[in-house]
Design a protein around this motif. Sequence first.
Motif, PDB file in Angstrom:
ATOM      1  N   UNK A  54       1.014  15.085 -10.254  1.00  0.00           N
ATOM      2  CA  UNK A  54       1.335  13.727 -10.348  1.00  0.00           C
ATOM      3  C   UNK A  54       2.092  13.485  -9.254  1.00  0.00           C
ATOM      4  N   UNK A  55       2.168  12.287  -8.684  1.00  0.00           N
ATOM      5  CA  UNK A  55       3.011  11.789  -7.638  1.00  0.00           C
ATOM      6  C   UNK A  55       4.061  10.980  -8.110  1.00  0.00           C
ATOM      7  N   UNK A  56       5.450  11.235  -7.614  1.00  0.00           N
ATOM      8  CA  UNK A  56       6.439  10.178  -8.230  1.00  0.00           C
ATOM      9  C   UNK A  56       7.414   9.695  -7.077  1.00  0.00           C
ATOM     10  N   UNK A  57       7.570   8.743  -6.452  1.00  0.00           N
ATOM     11  CA  UNK A  57       8.437   8.506  -5.439  1.00  0.00           C
ATOM     12  C   UNK A  57       9.691   7.769  -5.976  1.00  0.00           C
ATOM     13  N   UNK A  58      10.895   8.284  -5.712  1.00  0.00           N
ATOM     14  CA  UNK A  58      11.925   7.523  -6.287  1.00  0.00           C
ATOM     15  C   UNK A  58      12.464   6.481  -5.592  1.00  0.00           C
ATOM     16  N   UNK A  59      11.668   5.899  -4.385  1.00  0.00           N
ATOM     17  CA  UNK A  59      11.813   4.772  -3.790  1.00  0.00           C
ATOM     18  C   UNK A  59      10.840   4.382  -2.967  1.00  0.00           C
ATOM     19  N   UNK A  60      10.632   2.958  -2.695  1.00  0.00           N
ATOM     20  CA  UNK A  60       9.426   2.612  -1.853  1.00  0.00           C
ATOM     21  C   UNK A  60       9.581   3.292  -0.544  1.00  0.00           C
ATOM     22  N   UNK A  61       8.535   3.062   0.507  1.00  0.00           N
ATOM     23  CA  UNK A  61       8.961   3.129   1.945  1.00  0.00           C
ATOM     24  C   UNK A  61       7.525   3.456   2.318  1.00  0.00           C
ATOM     25  N   UNK A  62       7.379   3.986   3.680  1.00  0.00           N
ATOM     26  CA  UNK A  62       6.104   4.194   4.692  1.00  0.00           C
ATOM     27  C   UNK A  62       5.370   5.176   3.677  1.00  0.00           C
ATOM     28  N   UNK A  63       6.211   6.545   3.400  1.00  0.00           N
ATOM     29  CA  UNK A  63       5.470   7.732   2.973  1.00  0.00           C
ATOM     30  C   UNK A  63       5.097   7.250   1.318  1.00  0.00           C
ATOM     31  N   UNK A  64       5.553   6.798   0.606  1.00  0.00           N
ATOM     32  CA  UNK A  64       5.455   6.547  -0.768  1.00  0.00           C
ATOM     33  C   UNK A  64       4.199   5.647  -0.771  1.00  0.00           C
ATOM     34  N   UNK A  65       4.193   4.749   0.142  1.00  0.00           N
ATOM     35  CA  UNK A  65       3.040   3.593   0.012  1.00  0.00           C
ATOM     36  C   UNK A  65       1.758   4.273   0.556  1.00  0.00           C
ATOM     37  N   UNK A  66       1.905   5.158   1.915  1.00  0.00           N
ATOM     38  CA  UNK A  66       0.790   5.801   2.225  1.00  0.00           C
ATOM     39  C   UNK A  66       0.040   6.803   1.025  1.00  0.00           C
ATOM     40  N   UNK A  67       1.112   7.617   0.500  1.00  0.00           N
ATOM     41  CA  UNK A  67       0.561   8.770  -0.358  1.00  0.00           C
ATOM     42  C   UNK A  67      -0.243   7.839  -1.647  1.00  0.00           C
ATOM     43  N   UNK A  68       0.367   6.730  -2.282  1.00  0.00           N
ATOM     44  CA  UNK A  68      -0.225   6.277  -3.310  1.00  0.00           C
ATOM     45  C   UNK A  68      -1.515   5.613  -2.714  1.00  0.00           C
ATOM     46  N   UNK A  69      -1.581   4.995  -1.459  1.00  0.00           N
ATOM     47  CA  UNK A  69      -2.925   4.559  -1.425  1.00  0.00           C
ATOM     48  C   UNK A  69      -4.082   5.353  -1.254  1.00  0.00           C
ATOM     49  N   UNK A  70      -3.507   6.681  -0.654  1.00  0.00           N
ATOM     50  CA  UNK A  70      -4.528   7.762  -0.359  1.00  0.00           C
ATOM     51  C   UNK A  70      -5.099   8.253  -1.590  1.00  0.00           C
ATOM     52  N   UNK A  71      -4.090   8.375  -2.694  1.00  0.00           N
ATOM     53  CA  UNK A  71      -4.254   8.876  -4.111  1.00  0.00           C
ATOM     54  C   UNK A  71      -5.493   8.003  -4.769  1.00  0.00           C
ATOM     55  N   UNK A  72      -5.055   6.587  -4.344  1.00  0.00           N
ATOM     56  CA  UNK A  72      -6.016   5.578  -5.192  1.00  0.00           C
ATOM     57  C   UNK A  72      -7.303   5.862  -4.471  1.00  0.00           C
ATOM     58  N   UNK A  73      -7.395   5.995  -3.190  1.00  0.00           N
ATOM     59  CA  UNK A  73      -8.698   6.180  -2.524  1.00  0.00           C
ATOM     60  C   UNK A  73      -9.383   7.498  -2.953  1.00  0.00           C
ATOM     61  N   UNK A  74      -8.787   8.421  -3.157  1.00  0.00           N
ATOM     62  CA  UNK A  74      -9.721   9.481  -3.605  1.00  0.00           C
ATOM     63  C   UNK A  74      -9.743   9.709  -5.353  1.00  0.00           C
TER      64      UNK A  74
END
Length: 496
Positions: free
Chosen positions: A389-409
């Motif tokens: 499970x990935x949980x970002x406490x705030x948005x930002x480049x890292x949070x967006x990039x990881x979320x997008x990559x996890x969606x892709x996978x």
Amino acid sequence: MRKSRVSSRPRISARLSFSSIVVYIVLLITCSFVVFIFSPKKIVDAEKYQLASDSEASGKLTDVQPRSAPFSYGFHPCTNPSSRYKVPTESDHYITVRSNGGLNQMRTGISDMVAISRIMNATLVIPELDKRSFWKDSSTFSDVFDEQHFIATLEGDVRIVKELPKELESAPRARKHFTSLSSAGYYEEMTHLWKDYKVIHVPKSDSRLANNNLPLDIQRLRCRALYYALRFSPPIESLGKKLVERLKSHGRYIALHLRYEKDMLSFTGCTYGLTEAEAAELTVMREKTNHWKMKKINSTEQRIGGNCPLTPKEVGIYLRALGYPRSIWIYIAAGEIFGGDIHLSELRSYFPNLVFKETLAKPEELETFSNHASQSAALDYIVCLESDVFIPSYSGNMARAVEGHRRFLGHQKTITPDRKGLVEIFDMMKRGELQEGSSLSLLISQMHKDRQGAPRKRLGSLPGVKGRGRLRTEESFYENPYPECICSSKYHAEIT
């Protein structure tokens, strides 16, 4: 600051009486909402799906899903070129780039420049990484990425070289600040620069391409560049894999991107839960950083608007309410937490098994990466990407990039906190109108039932925004590469 538009939270008034809360909770219980933590059960509503053919996809699929994804929803990566995609023609034009920002801003920017080089029929010179950002990292491209793999993977898309030919090193260059969020047509027009120059230098690479309305093959090229070509260097990949293995030896784990660092709190002007001395320290830092200067920030308004990172204590309450057991291991992907153990202890009181890369790795293993923020961030990225499970406490480049990559996978579970809704709940708790327990769990679980990374189309611009400004309010392509780079395993599906 981009406003959140993905929210299914119940509206909670700050003036609700205790009896109203009870009635509200009873209604929720009546709906029999049950949250299954770490369950592969689909959370998306079936009405969100509409089957349709994908006439743009090529007939032969060579994309391979990198690993089994329990939350895949039947989708997989698809980045193959269409049948109309042609091998690039020979070109004696070159693009040089200085990639600006932190690790993930540079990664997405480089992927954009790969696509732009394709559109402009140019050879891309290996980008220079930012050495002047806040972190002052001296890392080169090959320190962070597998350079030869990058070149070879994109061989059929764009010619990439390590340096300019000797005869062009002293040639005049067109220094061009390309307009951000531009269309393919804009870059086709920019090819007029080749009439006078052999080399174009791009001082900034971030957000050079629009999120939407680009040709399918350009969008898929961006995905091939980011998810396949930009592999981290072997030393980073090796240690990242070891950290993941060590975490998984304890069972499932959560990767928490805890943005409670001094620079983030200073930039956002968020001082809730801090002492007067700590708040003053953040103000001084913001005033000394030229590009952070802005109109006077009202910390209270920032927090109420959901524009502040969750505090460590709030994260503890939040995760416990979602049902995670005290024994769960939590990897914290972050720099130094502001206030150190004083604030971190508030999270540790809920979840004692908190670890950082510094506590998972041996000192000698991290020695190579010390004082190199981009390489260190790459280790965090790998652990976050591979987490249960990935949980970002705030948005930002890292949070967006990881979320997008996890969606892709395969739409790996990513829970995005509804910060604005949570602030209302936390304030109710502070006033004594709500306590930790089953009632709180029900409220927070209901609030986040549709914020767990399930398939959905990328969000468009916010309503009412005019002109080019609307482009900045769109959801980032790299935050959600559906539908261009994600297809159904059994059939082509479109989510409305």
